[in-house]
Design a protein around this motif. Structure first.
Motif, PDB file in Angstrom:
ATOM      1  N   VAL A  15     -52.352  39.997  -8.844  1.00 25.75           N
ATOM      2  CA  VAL A  15     -52.238  38.538  -8.852  1.00 25.75           C
ATOM      3  C   VAL A  15     -53.633  37.938  -8.968  1.00 25.75           C
ATOM      4  CG1 VAL A  15     -51.466  36.498  -7.604  1.00 25.75           C
ATOM      5  CG2 VAL A  15     -50.148  38.624  -7.456  1.00 25.75           C
ATOM      6  N   THR A  16     -53.843  37.143  -9.987  1.00 32.75           N
ATOM      7  CA  THR A  16     -55.140  36.493 -10.167  1.00 32.75           C
ATOM      8  C   THR A  16     -55.274  35.336  -9.170  1.00 32.75           C
ATOM      9  OG1 THR A  16     -54.175  35.111 -11.908  1.00 32.75           O
ATOM     10  CG2 THR A  16     -55.316  37.115 -12.600  1.00 32.75           C
ATOM     11  N   PRO A  17     -56.495  35.027  -8.742  1.00 27.28           N
ATOM     12  CA  PRO A  17     -56.683  33.999  -7.708  1.00 27.28           C
ATOM     13  C   PRO A  17     -56.140  32.625  -8.084  1.00 27.28           C
ATOM     14  CG  PRO A  17     -58.682  35.309  -7.981  1.00 27.28           C
ATOM     15  CD  PRO A  17     -57.759  35.699  -9.085  1.00 27.28           C
ATOM     16  N   ASN A  18     -56.051  32.326  -9.380  1.00 31.82           N
ATOM     17  CA  ASN A  18     -55.597  30.997  -9.795  1.00 31.82           C
ATOM     18  C   ASN A  18     -54.083  30.874  -9.898  1.00 31.82           C
ATOM     19  OD1 ASN A  18     -55.552  32.749 -12.039  1.00 31.82           O
ATOM     20  ND2 ASN A  18     -55.507  31.014 -13.446  1.00 31.82           N
ATOM     21  N   ARG A  19     -53.345  31.937  -9.568  1.00 38.28           N
ATOM     22  CA  ARG A  19     -51.887  31.881  -9.661  1.00 38.28           C
ATOM     23  C   ARG A  19     -51.220  32.329  -8.362  1.00 38.28           C
ATOM     24  NH1 ARG A  19     -49.391  31.013 -14.492  1.00 38.28           N
ATOM     25  NH2 ARG A  19     -47.696  30.561 -13.035  1.00 38.28           N
ATOM     26  N   PRO A  20     -51.400  31.566  -7.278  1.00 41.33           N
ATOM     27  CA  PRO A  20     -50.760  31.947  -6.009  1.00 41.33           C
ATOM     28  C   PRO A  20     -49.240  31.898  -6.078  1.00 41.33           C
ATOM     29  CG  PRO A  20     -51.705  29.746  -5.862  1.00 41.33           C
ATOM     30  CD  PRO A  20     -52.193  30.332  -7.148  1.00 41.33           C
ATOM     31  N   ASP A  21     -48.676  31.164  -7.062  1.00 38.30           N
ATOM     32  CA  ASP A  21     -47.223  31.107  -7.185  1.00 38.30           C
ATOM     33  C   ASP A  21     -46.633  32.461  -7.565  1.00 38.30           C
ATOM     34  OD1 ASP A  21     -48.704  30.487  -9.594  1.00 38.30           O
ATOM     35  OD2 ASP A  21     -46.773  30.182 -10.587  1.00 38.30           O
ATOM     36  N   ALA A  32     -39.716  34.264  -6.614  1.00 37.34           N
ATOM     37  CA  ALA A  32     -39.191  33.066  -7.278  1.00 37.34           C
ATOM     38  C   ALA A  32     -40.180  32.525  -8.302  1.00 37.34           C
ATOM     39  CB  ALA A  32     -38.866  31.990  -6.236  1.00 37.34           C
ATOM     40  N   GLY A  33     -41.467  32.580  -8.003  1.00 42.31           N
ATOM     41  CA  GLY A  33     -42.474  32.127  -8.951  1.00 42.31           C
ATOM     42  C   GLY A  33     -42.536  33.009 -10.184  1.00 42.31           C
ATOM     43  N   ILE A  34     -42.363  34.310  -9.999  1.00 46.59           N
ATOM     44  CA  ILE A  34     -42.335  35.239 -11.134  1.00 46.59           C
ATOM     45  C   ILE A  34     -41.127  34.932 -12.010  1.00 46.59           C
ATOM     46  CG2 ILE A  34     -42.203  37.671 -11.798  1.00 46.59           C
ATOM     47  CD1 ILE A  34     -43.341  38.277  -8.944  1.00 46.59           C
ATOM     48  N   TYR A  62     -53.537  36.375   3.017  1.00 47.01           N
ATOM     49  CA  TYR A  62     -53.721  36.585   1.577  1.00 47.01           C
ATOM     50  C   TYR A  62     -53.160  35.403   0.791  1.00 47.01           C
ATOM     51  CZ  TYR A  62     -53.813  39.196  -2.834  1.00 47.01           C
ATOM     52  OH  TYR A  62     -54.064  39.611  -4.116  1.00 47.01           O
ATOM     53  N   ARG A  63     -52.022  34.879   1.222  1.00 47.80           N
ATOM     54  CA  ARG A  63     -51.395  33.774   0.510  1.00 47.80           C
ATOM     55  C   ARG A  63     -52.055  32.439   0.812  1.00 47.80           C
ATOM     56  NH1 ARG A  63     -48.243  37.896   0.585  1.00 47.80           N
ATOM     57  NH2 ARG A  63     -46.590  38.156  -0.983  1.00 47.80           N
ATOM     58  N   PHE A  64     -52.301  32.146   2.084  1.00 45.27           N
ATOM     59  CA  PHE A  64     -52.924  30.863   2.416  1.00 45.27           C
ATOM     60  C   PHE A  64     -54.336  30.749   1.834  1.00 45.27           C
ATOM     61  CE2 PHE A  64     -49.762  30.440   5.953  1.00 45.27           C
ATOM     62  CZ  PHE A  64     -49.263  29.202   5.571  1.00 45.27           C
ATOM     63  N   ALA A  65     -55.055  31.855   1.773  1.00 42.95           N
ATOM     64  CA  ALA A  65     -56.417  31.817   1.221  1.00 42.95           C
ATOM     65  C   ALA A  65     -56.402  31.491  -0.267  1.00 42.95           C
ATOM     66  CB  ALA A  65     -57.117  33.157   1.462  1.00 42.95           C
ATOM     67  N   ARG A  66     -55.299  31.745  -0.935  1.00 43.19           N
ATOM     68  CA  ARG A  66     -55.192  31.453  -2.372  1.00 43.19           C
ATOM     69  C   ARG A  66     -54.506  30.126  -2.646  1.00 43.19           C
ATOM     70  NH1 ARG A  66     -56.170  36.303  -1.405  1.00 43.19           N
ATOM     71  NH2 ARG A  66     -57.070  37.749  -2.909  1.00 43.19           N
ATOM     72  N   GLY A  67     -53.922  29.536  -1.604  1.00 44.34           N
ATOM     73  CA  GLY A  67     -53.317  28.227  -1.757  1.00 44.34           C
ATOM     74  C   GLY A  67     -51.810  28.266  -1.852  1.00 44.34           C
ATOM     75  N   VAL A  68     -51.141  28.048  -0.730  1.00 45.16           N
ATOM     76  CA  VAL A  68     -49.680  27.989  -0.698  1.00 45.16           C
ATOM     77  C   VAL A  68     -49.234  26.600  -1.150  1.00 45.16           C
ATOM     78  CG1 VAL A  68     -47.692  28.020   0.877  1.00 45.16           C
ATOM     79  CG2 VAL A  68     -49.487  29.751   1.093  1.00 45.16           C
ATOM     80  N   ASP A  69     -48.095  26.519  -1.819  1.00 41.36           N
ATOM     81  CA  ASP A  69     -47.555  25.247  -2.279  1.00 41.36           C
ATOM     82  C   ASP A  69     -47.357  24.300  -1.090  1.00 41.36           C
ATOM     83  OD1 ASP A  69     -46.192  23.137  -3.419  1.00 41.36           O
ATOM     84  OD2 ASP A  69     -44.374  24.287  -3.866  1.00 41.36           O
ATOM     85  N   PRO A  70     -48.060  23.153  -1.062  1.00 41.60           N
ATOM     86  CA  PRO A  70     -47.904  22.228   0.066  1.00 41.60           C
ATOM     87  C   PRO A  70     -46.489  21.682   0.191  1.00 41.60           C
ATOM     88  CG  PRO A  70     -49.812  21.639  -1.295  1.00 41.60           C
ATOM     89  CD  PRO A  70     -49.039  22.671  -2.048  1.00 41.60           C
TER      90      PRO A  70
END
Length: 422
Positions: free
Chosen positions: A161-167, A172-174, A377-385
């Motif tokens: 997973v690249t850092p710019n795609r936390p989804d 579900a995001g995949i 790992y997820r919060f550091a990359r940005g979880v959907d608010p």
């Protein structure tokens, strides 16, 4: 990030094979690292049925079994105490490599009787860490069916997973991306709200809104915690996670399914009626971040014994979750909960947390403590608010279905930050 095809199909209506999914992921920019296919590893193994089991003439603890297999009836010597007529199990023919024991089967006499193949335990097939005897499968399985099919094993796709795609850290995001690529139709991902039956008795206070701008929670009382149902355990095990108990397993499932980390607290272990998100009290930055045990002789401004059993010194740039009106740390926000409020089989009332934590602060906390949890790992990359309340609703739905109980109203403190632009 790992997932299986059946998990993907929970969100994507598709007839695609694993190979087609991998190709579409690559075209969409996802770097697939590995596909582990247990069907290939267990290709030689199949369902068999014991029709006769008699005492070995030269060994007290061995039995000579007549076994119906896809290749006809075979004689096999077995040392398992549960080998008996009528048992449906897994058979390995001569020439098969048994992964759990590291041997390739040959036609060798066992105390004077040649064993033409082997009846297998779960550990010998590497589908369990330990086993007491050969596998016992449902009688409805047909002789000759593949072992992978009988055991519900399927290929696991592992990708970077690249850092710019936390989804992409949620199945579900995949599915959403693969639907956009034309691989299938995205199913409805909406989550129906669960109406609360009483006011939430646990209040939430945000003393560090820069670190935790929004925190939602609700109490679910009267739950019966214990082992998760088989489907949930199997889903977690398939991607390498160890089932713990139903409440914890549900939060782990949602973390991987929706890229939405959650946390559960045993209400009986919380002190007071207020949960506070604040900053740590600080420490000497030259001291190590954690030790295996707290040392009373040393001065520490504030510490937390986390769920991993280690004691961590808390710094003033960490987001801390605390009870006792904010005085006692019970978790590191976005990273790991504390041991003191963990849920176990005695938990009857559970407080469910769904919050949003600042990615930079969470990443720094991970570096300082050395913790690399799924949540961190997820919060550091940005979880959907926008997933704060829906994630809590999904957790509530699953807890009520699996553990029972009654849910309170949802309580939300603060306001979710705006989602990043395109």
């Amino acid at each position: 990030m790992k997932f299986t095809l059946s998990w993907l199909k929970e969100h994507l209506d598709t007839e695609a094979t694993v190979e087609q999914v991998v190709e579409a992921m690559t075209m969409a920019g996802l770097e697939v690292e590995h596909v582990e296919n247990p069907a290939a590893k267990l290709a030689a193994f199949s369902v068999a049925k014991i029709v006769e089991a008699v005492q070995h003439p030269n060994a007290d603890r061995l039995r000579v079994c007549q076994v119906d297999t896809k290749d006809g009836r075979k004689e096999s010597v077995c040392g398992a105490p549960d080998a008996r007529p009528g048992l449906t199990t897994i058979y390995a023919p001569l020439g098969a490599y048994v992964p759990g024991s590291g041997i390739t089967l040959e036609a060798r006499p066992v105390r004077g009787v040649v064993s033409n193949g082997m009846l297998c335990s779960a550990s010998e097939l590497e589908v369990a860490e330990e086993s007491d005897g050969i596998m016992e499968l449902p009688d409805t399985l047909a002789v000759g069916a593949s072992a992978a099919e009988a055991l519900g094993l399927e290929a696991v796709i592992d990708f970077e997973v690249t850092p710019n795609r936390p989804d992409w850290l949620g199945v579900a995001g995949i599915a959403r991306d693969l639907a956009a690529a034309g691989l299938g139709k995205l199913k409805d991902l909406s989550i129906a709200p669960v109406k609360g039956g009483f006011p939430c008795p646990v209040q939430i206070r945000l003393d560090a809104p820069d670190a935790c701008p929004v925190f939602a929670g609700r109490l679910i009382r009267g739950v019966k915690n214990g082992p998760s149902p088989a489907w949930l355990q199997q889903r977690l095990v398939s991607i390498g996670l160890r089932p713990i108990n139903a409440l914890v397993d549900i939060t782990n499932l949602i973390s991987y399914d929706r890229a939405r980390p959650l946390h559960v607290y045993d209400r009986a272990k919380l002190v007071g009626d207020v949960i506070v998100a604040r900053l740590g009290l600080g420490q000497d930055q030259n001291r190590p971040a954690h030790t295996d045990e707290a040392t009373p002789a040393e001065h520490h401004d504030e510490q937390l014994i986390a769920l991993d059993g280690k004691t961590y010194d808390l710094t003033s740039d960490m987001c801390v979750i605390a009870d006792a009106n904010g005085e006692r740390p019970v978790g590191l926000g976005g990273v790991m909960g504390g041991e003191s409020t963990g849920c176990d089989e005695g938990t009857t009332d559970v407080f469910v947390e769904s919050a949003w934590f600042d990615p930079i602060r969470t990443a720094q906390t991970g570096r300082t403590t050395g913790i690399t949890s799924d949540a961190q790992y997820r919060f550091a990359r940005g979880v959907d608010p926008g997933s704060v309340v829906p994630g809590l609703e999904l957790a509530t739905k699953l807890i009520l279905e699996i553990c029972g109980g009654e849910a309170s109203d949802i309580l939300v403190a603060g306001e979710a930050p705006a989602a990043p632009g395109p």
